[in-house]
Motif scaffolding. Structure first.
Motif, short mmCIF file in Angstrom:
data_model
loop_
_atom_site.label_atom_id
_atom_site.label_comp_id
_atom_site.label_asym_id
_atom_site.label_seq_id
_atom_site.Cartn_x
_atom_site.Cartn_y
_atom_site.Cartn_z
N MET A 24 -13.02 -40.22 -55.49
CA MET A 24 -13.85 -39.11 -55.96
C MET A 24 -13.22 -37.76 -55.62
N SER A 25 -12.59 -37.69 -54.44
CA SER A 25 -11.94 -36.42 -54.08
C SER A 25 -10.81 -36.11 -55.04
N LYS A 26 -10.10 -37.14 -55.49
CA LYS A 26 -9.01 -36.93 -56.43
C LYS A 26 -9.52 -36.63 -57.83
N ILE A 58 -2.27 -41.88 -53.24
CA ILE A 58 -1.19 -41.80 -54.22
C ILE A 58 -1.60 -42.48 -55.52
N LEU A 59 -2.24 -43.64 -55.41
CA LEU A 59 -2.70 -44.34 -56.62
C LEU A 59 -3.71 -43.48 -57.38
N ALA A 60 -4.70 -42.95 -56.64
CA ALA A 60 -5.70 -42.10 -57.29
C ALA A 60 -5.06 -40.82 -57.82
N ASP A 61 -4.01 -40.33 -57.13
CA ASP A 61 -3.30 -39.13 -57.59
C ASP A 61 -2.73 -39.32 -58.99
N VAL A 62 -2.14 -40.49 -59.23
CA VAL A 62 -1.53 -40.75 -60.54
C VAL A 62 -2.58 -40.65 -61.63
N TYR A 63 -3.74 -41.27 -61.39
CA TYR A 63 -4.83 -41.22 -62.37
C TYR A 63 -5.37 -39.80 -62.50
N ALA A 64 -5.48 -39.08 -61.35
CA ALA A 64 -6.01 -37.72 -61.37
C ALA A 64 -5.10 -36.79 -62.18
N ILE A 65 -3.79 -36.97 -62.05
CA ILE A 65 -2.86 -36.14 -62.83
C ILE A 65 -3.10 -36.34 -64.32
N TRP A 66 -3.35 -37.60 -64.71
CA TRP A 66 -3.63 -37.86 -66.12
C TRP A 66 -4.96 -37.22 -66.53
N LEU A 67 -5.98 -37.32 -65.66
CA LEU A 67 -7.29 -36.74 -65.98
C LEU A 67 -7.21 -35.23 -66.15
N PHE A 68 -6.41 -34.58 -65.30
CA PHE A 68 -6.34 -33.12 -65.30
C PHE A 68 -5.07 -32.60 -65.98
N ALA A 176 -5.58 -28.62 -57.48
CA ALA A 176 -5.63 -29.40 -56.24
C ALA A 176 -5.11 -30.81 -56.45
N ALA A 177 -5.50 -31.42 -57.57
CA ALA A 177 -5.06 -32.80 -57.84
C ALA A 177 -3.55 -32.89 -57.96
N VAL A 178 -2.95 -32.00 -58.73
CA VAL A 178 -1.50 -32.06 -58.95
C VAL A 178 -0.75 -31.69 -57.67
N THR A 179 -1.21 -30.66 -56.98
CA THR A 179 -0.52 -30.22 -55.76
C THR A 179 -0.53 -31.32 -54.71
N GLY A 215 -13.52 -44.49 -58.47
CA GLY A 215 -13.94 -43.30 -57.75
C GLY A 215 -13.37 -42.03 -58.38
N ALA A 216 -12.09 -42.08 -58.78
CA ALA A 216 -11.47 -40.91 -59.41
C ALA A 216 -12.16 -40.58 -60.73
N TRP A 217 -12.46 -41.60 -61.51
CA TRP A 217 -13.16 -41.38 -62.77
C TRP A 217 -14.54 -40.78 -62.53
N ALA A 218 -15.27 -41.33 -61.53
CA ALA A 218 -16.61 -40.83 -61.22
C ALA A 218 -16.54 -39.38 -60.73
N GLY A 219 -15.56 -39.08 -59.87
CA GLY A 219 -15.42 -37.71 -59.37
C GLY A 219 -15.15 -36.72 -60.49
N TYR A 220 -14.32 -37.13 -61.45
CA TYR A 220 -14.01 -36.25 -62.59
C TYR A 220 -15.25 -35.98 -63.42
N ARG A 221 -16.04 -37.03 -63.67
CA ARG A 221 -17.25 -36.86 -64.46
C ARG A 221 -18.25 -35.95 -63.75
N VAL A 222 -18.41 -36.15 -62.43
CA VAL A 222 -19.34 -35.31 -61.67
C VAL A 222 -18.86 -33.86 -61.65
N THR A 223 -17.55 -33.66 -61.50
CA THR A 223 -17.00 -32.30 -61.49
C THR A 223 -17.29 -31.60 -62.80
N LYS A 224 -17.13 -32.28 -63.91
CA LYS A 224 -17.40 -31.67 -65.22
C LYS A 224 -18.89 -31.37 -65.37
N TRP A 225 -19.73 -32.20 -64.77
CA TRP A 225 -21.17 -32.04 -64.93
C TRP A 225 -21.74 -30.92 -64.05
#
Length: 258
Positions: A24-26, A58-68, A176-179, A215-225
């Motif tokens: 979720m943090s990612k 690191i795993l969540a980072d890869v997905y987060a980079i794609w999300l953002f 933050a995600a990319v950095t 968790g990364a997907w859920a965090g992204y959705r909550v952030t947008k909301w």
């Protein structure tokens, strides 16, 4: 036998919760990042918990980079990542000479100093934003890499630099995600050399990987909301809570009970 099974089940539940918080943090909710290591530290030493979670980051980072991938500040990343690399190198060379508690104290003071300054400006009606300038970015980026390597607390220096820029919430979260994706990849080799990431931890990670991605997907959705103002209010509250937590850890280490 029963006690062993209960402890095993409890560990995996805690590991799942910690991994979900990391994910979720990612996904854009940095306030969740502080939960991972404390949850796991109930069952394993903090250093081992950090080592177990780093590949999850690191795993969540890869997905987060794609999300953002379309929602981050290129200028900030281009300043912060090289500066963070310098900070990581410095931390690797000095880790045996720098007390972890001293680093935590500095991080806590940075975070509280930023919050105090931000509150003062708000009360004074100063709503101006600061640009992403190179001198400040190099300093805060190096501090981000240094503190992230030594005490896994790179958030306060990063936020002290980026929050005054008043970026839109998705740009802030994406930056933050990319950095931190780059920071975590750079931290991996020395963590392996230090024995904090092992084949056993990688086997555990294989089981927990889907939880990190969810968790990364859920965090992204909550952030947008979340409304913009509420999002940054929560970020500031989480920053303050993290700083107080770090101060408590320093106090416990330097002045143990009894």
């Amino acid at each position: 036998m029963g006690d062993g099974l209960e402890q095993t089940v409890a560990f995996w539940l805690a590991a799942g919760a910690a991994t979900f918080a990391v994910g979720m943090s990612k996904g854009g909710l940095p306030m969740m990042a502080m939960l991972g290591v404390p949850i796991l530290s109930v069952f394993i030493p903090p250093a081992a918990a950090a080592g177990l979670l780093l590949p999850m980051y690191i795993l969540a980072d890869v997905y987060a980079i794609w999300l953002f991938r379309h929602e981050f500040s290129v200028r900030n990343v281009s300043i912060l990542v090289p500066a963070s690399a310098l900070g990581i190198v410095a931390a690797f060379l000095l880790v045996s000479r720098v007390p972890v508690e001293a680093t935590k104290l500095v991080v806590a003071l940075i975070g509280l100093g930023y919050l105090g300054t931000a509150l003062h400006k708000r009360l004074a009606g100063d709503v101006r934003s600061r640009p992403a300038d190179v001198p400040r970015g190099l300093f805060w980026g190096a501090m981000t890499g240094f503190t992230s390597y030594i005490s896994h607390a790179g958030g306060p220096p990063f936020q002290a630099y980026t929050l005054p820029q008043k970026m839109p919430k998705m740009a802030f979260a994406g930056t933050a995600a990319v950095t931190f994706a780059c920071v975590n990849w750079m931290k991996l080799p020395p963590y392996i050399l230090a024995g904090q990431v092992t084949w056993e931890s990688l086997r555990q990670i294989a089981v927990l990987a889907p939880v990190a991605l969810i968790g990364a997907w859920a965090g992204y959705r909550v952030t947008k909301w979340l409304p913009e103002r509420l999002f940054f209010t929560l970020v500031n509250i989480a920053l303050g809570a993290l700083c107080l937590k770090l101060l408590a850890e320093v106090a416990q280490a330097w002045w143990p009970a009894g």
